[in-house]
Design a protein around this motif. Structure first.
Motif, PDB file in Angstrom:
ATOM      1  N   ARG A 156      11.834   7.580  12.390  1.00 24.07           N
ATOM      2  CA  ARG A 156      12.989   7.742  13.285  1.00 24.07           C
ATOM      3  C   ARG A 156      13.208   6.466  14.100  1.00 24.07           C
ATOM      4  NH1 ARG A 156      13.610  12.929  17.271  1.00 24.07           N
ATOM      5  NH2 ARG A 156      15.496  12.254  18.320  1.00 24.07           N
ATOM      6  N   LYS A 157      12.117   5.867  14.571  1.00 20.84           N
ATOM      7  CA  LYS A 157      12.230   4.608  15.317  1.00 20.84           C
ATOM      8  C   LYS A 157      12.773   3.494  14.429  1.00 20.84           C
ATOM      9  CE  LYS A 157       8.761   5.486  18.821  1.00 20.84           C
ATOM     10  NZ  LYS A 157       7.549   5.026  19.490  1.00 20.84           N
ATOM     11  N   ILE A 158      12.327   3.457  13.187  1.00 21.75           N
ATOM     12  CA  ILE A 158      12.826   2.443  12.257  1.00 21.75           C
ATOM     13  C   ILE A 158      14.327   2.610  12.060  1.00 21.75           C
ATOM     14  CG2 ILE A 158      12.810   1.742   9.820  1.00 21.75           C
ATOM     15  CD1 ILE A 158       9.768   2.275   9.865  1.00 21.75           C
ATOM     16  N   PHE A 159      14.784   3.839  11.866  1.00 20.68           N
ATOM     17  CA  PHE A 159      16.217   4.066  11.649  1.00 20.68           C
ATOM     18  C   PHE A 159      17.034   3.746  12.893  1.00 20.68           C
ATOM     19  CE2 PHE A 159      14.599   6.897   8.246  1.00 20.68           C
ATOM     20  CZ  PHE A 159      15.115   6.162   7.203  1.00 20.68           C
ATOM     21  N   ASN A 160      16.508   4.052  14.066  1.00 18.76           N
ATOM     22  CA  ASN A 160      17.217   3.693  15.300  1.00 18.76           C
ATOM     23  C   ASN A 160      17.339   2.172  15.419  1.00 18.76           C
ATOM     24  OD1 ASN A 160      17.619   6.349  16.054  1.00 18.76           O
ATOM     25  ND2 ASN A 160      15.759   6.439  17.280  1.00 18.76           N
TER      26      ASN A 160
END
Length: 173
Positions: A156-160
């Motif tokens: 999720r952090k990567i996608f953000n």
């Protein structure tokens, strides 16, 4: 950053086929089948869209077929189709971690059932469903669900971060 997702999937694909087999020795009662790359593809599909999941799933499934299966197309179809289905409702699901986990568990469960059904249908396996369910389906769902819990928040952090970079690039044009 552009190549981060394909590299991550490739690394996880290698880990599930090599290191996992060494770290978790096989037992007679349970067959722990790591589908870590598939779990990541389902998450990618939820965040980047169903078509992206279909592409990643089809390519990774083809690699799965070539490396681990003697039938070409079973995993390519299964990975692509189920990644696409996992990403169909991505906007309504991706901000709710429990729903993301539910989609992951359902997708892994469907993958195991679909591949078993295909192999059973063409006479490639003779394992009874009860044996399959106890020895392979349940352990695989548990293992990959646990991996989904571990990987969900870092992904999720990567996608953000990728989304912020895309917005920055568009704003600078």
């Amino acid at each position: 950053m552009r190549y981060l997702l394909p590299v991550l999937i490739a690394v996880v694909f290698l880990i599930e086929g090599t290191w996992f087999q060494v770290l978790v020795p096989p037992t007679d009662e349970f067959v722990w089948v790591p589908r870590f790359a598939f779990v990541m593809i389902v998450i990618i599909s939820m965040y980047k869209g169903a078509l992206t999941g279909l592409i990643y799933g089809g390519i990774t499934g083809l690699f799965q077929d070539v490396v681990y299966s003697s039938l070409i197309g079973v995993y390519m179809f299964s990975y692509g189709f189920l990644a696409y289905m996992g990403g169909v409702s991505y906007e309504s699901v991706r901000n709710r971690p429990m729903l993301v986990l539910l989609v992951i568990v359902l997708a892994v469960s469907a993958l195991e059932l679909l591949t078993y059904g295909i192999y059973q249908g063409i006479g490639y396996t003779s394992a009874a469903f009860g044996d399959f369910a106890w020895q392979r389906w349940l352990p695989s769902v548990l293992l990959n669900g646990a991996f989904g819990i571990l990987i969900m928040f870092p992904m999720r952090k990567i996608f953000n971060r990728l989304e912020r970079e895309d917005r920055f690039k568009k704003a600078s044009l």
